[in-house]
Scaffold this active site. Structure first.
Site, PDB file in Angstrom:
ATOM      1  CG  ASP A 155      30.041  55.068  37.730  1.00  0.00           C
ATOM      2  OD1 ASP A 155      30.507  54.659  38.809  1.00  0.00           O
ATOM      3  OD2 ASP A 155      29.245  54.395  37.027  1.00  0.00           O
TER       4      ASP A 155
ATOM      5  CG  ASP B 162      32.116  51.773  28.583  1.00  0.00           C
ATOM      6  OD1 ASP B 162      32.855  51.098  29.335  1.00  0.00           O
ATOM      7  OD2 ASP B 162      31.412  51.272  27.689  1.00  0.00           O
ATOM      8  CB  VAL B 163      36.848  52.008  32.270  1.00  0.00           C
ATOM      9  CG1 VAL B 163      36.715  53.130  33.284  1.00  0.00           C
ATOM     10  CG2 VAL B 163      36.160  50.736  32.749  1.00  0.00           C
TER      11      VAL B 163
ATOM     12  CG  ASN C 227      36.715  51.410  42.360  1.00  0.00           C
ATOM     13  OD1 ASN C 227      36.905  50.631  43.280  1.00  0.00           O
ATOM     14  ND2 ASN C 227      35.485  51.846  42.037  1.00  0.00           N
TER      15      ASN C 227
ATOM     16  CB  SER D 174      39.327  41.136  44.579  1.00  0.00           C
ATOM     17  OG  SER D 174      38.628  40.224  45.408  1.00  0.00           O
TER      18      SER D 174
ATOM     19  CE1 TYR E 119      35.162  41.204  40.535  1.00  0.00           C
ATOM     20  CE2 TYR E 119      35.696  39.554  42.198  1.00  0.00           C
ATOM     21  CZ  TYR E 119      35.544  40.878  41.829  1.00  0.00           C
ATOM     22  OH  TYR E 119      35.785  41.885  42.749  1.00  0.00           O
TER      23      TYR E 119
ATOM     24  CE  LYS F 165      38.442  43.028  40.166  1.00  0.00           C
ATOM     25  NZ  LYS F 165      38.610  44.483  40.280  1.00  0.00           N
TER      26      LYS F 165
HETATM   27  N1  NAD Z   1      32.555  44.953  47.242  1.00  0.00           N
HETATM   28  C1  NAD Z   1      33.481  44.037  47.502  1.00  0.00           C
HETATM   29  O1  NAD Z   1      33.292  43.162  48.384  1.00  0.00           O
HETATM   30  C2  NAD Z   1      34.801  44.036  46.784  1.00  0.00           C
HETATM   31  C3  NAD Z   1      35.798  43.159  47.240  1.00  0.00           C
HETATM   32  C4  NAD Z   1      37.016  43.126  46.593  1.00  0.00           C
HETATM   33  C5  NAD Z   1      37.263  43.967  45.527  1.00  0.00           C
HETATM   34  N2  NAD Z   1      36.299  44.814  45.100  1.00  0.00           N
HETATM   35  C6  NAD Z   1      36.618  45.682  43.966  1.00  0.00           C
HETATM   36  O2  NAD Z   1      36.297  47.017  44.292  1.00  0.00           O
HETATM   37  C7  NAD Z   1      35.864  47.713  43.120  1.00  0.00           C
HETATM   38  C8  NAD Z   1      34.518  48.373  43.367  1.00  0.00           C
HETATM   39  O3  NAD Z   1      33.565  47.396  43.750  1.00  0.00           O
HETATM   40  P1  NAD Z   1      32.182  47.809  44.448  1.00  0.00           P
HETATM   41  O4  NAD Z   1      31.734  46.657  45.229  1.00  0.00           O
HETATM   42  O5  NAD Z   1      32.304  49.140  45.074  1.00  0.00           O
HETATM   43  O6  NAD Z   1      31.251  47.868  43.153  1.00  0.00           O
HETATM   44  P2  NAD Z   1      29.988  48.807  42.771  1.00  0.00           P
HETATM   45  O7  NAD Z   1      29.168  47.986  41.861  1.00  0.00           O
HETATM   46  O8  NAD Z   1      29.371  49.382  43.982  1.00  0.00           O
HETATM   47  O9  NAD Z   1      30.690  49.971  41.965  1.00  0.00           O
HETATM   48  C9  NAD Z   1      31.225  49.773  40.684  1.00  0.00           C
HETATM   49  C10 NAD Z   1      31.013  51.041  39.883  1.00  0.00           C
HETATM   50  O10 NAD Z   1      31.632  50.850  38.617  1.00  0.00           O
HETATM   51  C11 NAD Z   1      30.775  51.412  37.629  1.00  0.00           C
HETATM   52  N3  NAD Z   1      31.045  50.786  36.331  1.00  0.00           N
HETATM   53  C12 NAD Z   1      30.670  49.550  35.903  1.00  0.00           C
HETATM   54  N4  NAD Z   1      31.067  49.353  34.635  1.00  0.00           N
HETATM   55  C13 NAD Z   1      31.717  50.493  34.264  1.00  0.00           C
HETATM   56  C14 NAD Z   1      32.349  50.893  33.065  1.00  0.00           C
HETATM   57  N5  NAD Z   1      32.384  50.102  31.972  1.00  0.00           N
HETATM   58  N6  NAD Z   1      32.924  52.120  33.022  1.00  0.00           N
HETATM   59  C15 NAD Z   1      32.868  52.929  34.105  1.00  0.00           C
HETATM   60  N7  NAD Z   1      32.270  52.608  35.251  1.00  0.00           N
HETATM   61  C16 NAD Z   1      31.703  51.396  35.333  1.00  0.00           C
HETATM   62  C17 NAD Z   1      29.351  51.137  38.121  1.00  0.00           C
HETATM   63  O11 NAD Z   1      28.412  52.002  37.520  1.00  0.00           O
HETATM   64  C18 NAD Z   1      29.531  51.365  39.624  1.00  0.00           C
HETATM   65  O12 NAD Z   1      29.248  52.703  39.987  1.00  0.00           O
HETATM   66  C19 NAD Z   1      35.867  46.679  41.998  1.00  0.00           C
HETATM   67  O13 NAD Z   1      37.085  46.766  41.289  1.00  0.00           O
HETATM   68  C20 NAD Z   1      35.805  45.352  42.729  1.00  0.00           C
HETATM   69  O14 NAD Z   1      36.351  44.297  41.993  1.00  0.00           O
HETATM   70  C21 NAD Z   1      35.053  44.859  45.700  1.00  0.00           C
END
Ligand code: NAD
Length: 256
Positions: free
Chosen positions: A36, A62-63, A89, A140, A153, A157
């Site tokens: 992360d 940092d991805v 993710n 998503s 966004y 996706k």
């Molecule tokens: N929460 C939802 O409703 C939902 C729905 C559909 C899809 N998603 C997908 O699920 C995944 C996770 O979402 P979430 O809601 O758990 O988000 P979240 O914000 O809880 O977690 C995202 C994590 O990514 C990390 N991050 C951000 N930028 C980064 C970078 N440059 N390098 C490394 N790490 C980085 C953040 O620090 C965080 O810990 C995402 O791909 C999102 O598009 C989420």
């Protein structure tokens, strides 16, 4: 255990769906690299895994940064000597129309959400070839079912679904499977950010539940279980797929 002796890298696993994946993968026997951008958050995930006897270590990455991803690959191979699954993710979500999105915001979101999956996949590929491993990308329902005020966004996706299918075609003959998951609203960071961006967050949350046939938003663990399936041998003939984990999103009509 389904993932005994497997090692997995999960990006963005300091919170939300990524953290749930890290915890559930460890319960399934995998050794987990909790990657992360936020090292404290990653360490918190590792603490939870270690407390229940699982194996994990935290890595700040940092991805969207090639040098940082290269260092993630190096650290992973040093610690676990191989990688069997990569879970792309990490993502950010900017809740704006294109009219309101700056070029910098567009580039930032693209470089984390799509560029991150590209970089991690590219740099882990040689190791995945050796292990005949697999990639699970987090897309998503917004990859094909758009909503207002998150155009950039949604574009990222949709790109992830295309990347998944294209990589599955290119690397299937090398024994690498590539799939993605399309969650509906999940009780995790990005959905919470969206609720908070609305005039009435509590109402937005309640209304989001009703967009799903099951009349609720999902739990991060419910996504993690599908990621485990896709990364395991149970899915040995599954590649290029976009697995919908959305409680029936779009069909949540009120009962008569
Ligand atoms: N929460 C939802 O409703 C939902 C729905 C559909 C899809 N998603 C997908 O699920 C995944 C996770 O979402 P979430 O809601 O758990 O988000 P979240 O914000 O809880 O977690 C995202 C994590 O990514 C990390 N991050 C951000 N930028 C980064 C970078 N440059 N390098 C490394 N790490 C980085 C953040 O620090 C965080 O810990 C995402 O791909 C999102 O598009 C989420």
């Amino acid at each position: 255990m389904k993932l005994q002796d497997r090692s997995v890298v999960i990006t963005g696993s300091g919170s939300g769906i990524g953290r749930a994946c890290a915890i559930e993968f460890a319960k399934a026997g995998a050794s987990v690299v909790v990657a992360d951008i936020d090292l404290n958050a990653a360490e918190e995930t590792v603490k939870k895994i270690n407390a229940s006897g699982g194996k994990a270590f935290a890595c700040q990455a940092d991805v969207s940064n090639p040098a940082s991803v290269a260092s993630l690959v190096e650290t992973t191979i040093k610690r676990f000597s191989k990688i069997d699954a990569l879970i792309n993710n990490a993502a950010i979500q900017i809740n704006k129309t294109i009219a309101d999105t700056s070029f910098e915001e567009w580039n930032k979101q693209m470089s984390v959400n799509v560029g991150g999956a590209f970089l991690c996949s590219k740099l882990f590929l040689p190791h995945l070839k050796t292990s005949k491993g697999s990639i699970v990308n987090m897309s998503s329902v917004n990859g094909f079912f758009v909503e207002p005020s998150c155009a950039g966004y949604c574009a990222t996706k949709a790109a992830i679904i295309g990347l998944t299918k294209a990589m599955a075609i290119d690397h299937g003959h090398e024994g690498i499977r590539v799939n993605c998951i399309c969650p509906g609203y999940i009780d995790a960071g990005l959905a919470e950010g969206y609720f908070q961006s609305q005039a009435n967050p509590a109402q937005a949350r309640a209304e989001a539940g009703k967009l799903h046939a099951l009349w609720r938003i999902g739990r991060p663990e419910e996504v993690a279980q599908v990621a485990i399936f896709l990364a395991s041998d149970d899915a040995s003939f599954v590649t290029g797929s976009a697995y919908v984990v959305d409680g029936g999103f779009g069909s949540g009509l009120p009962p008569k």
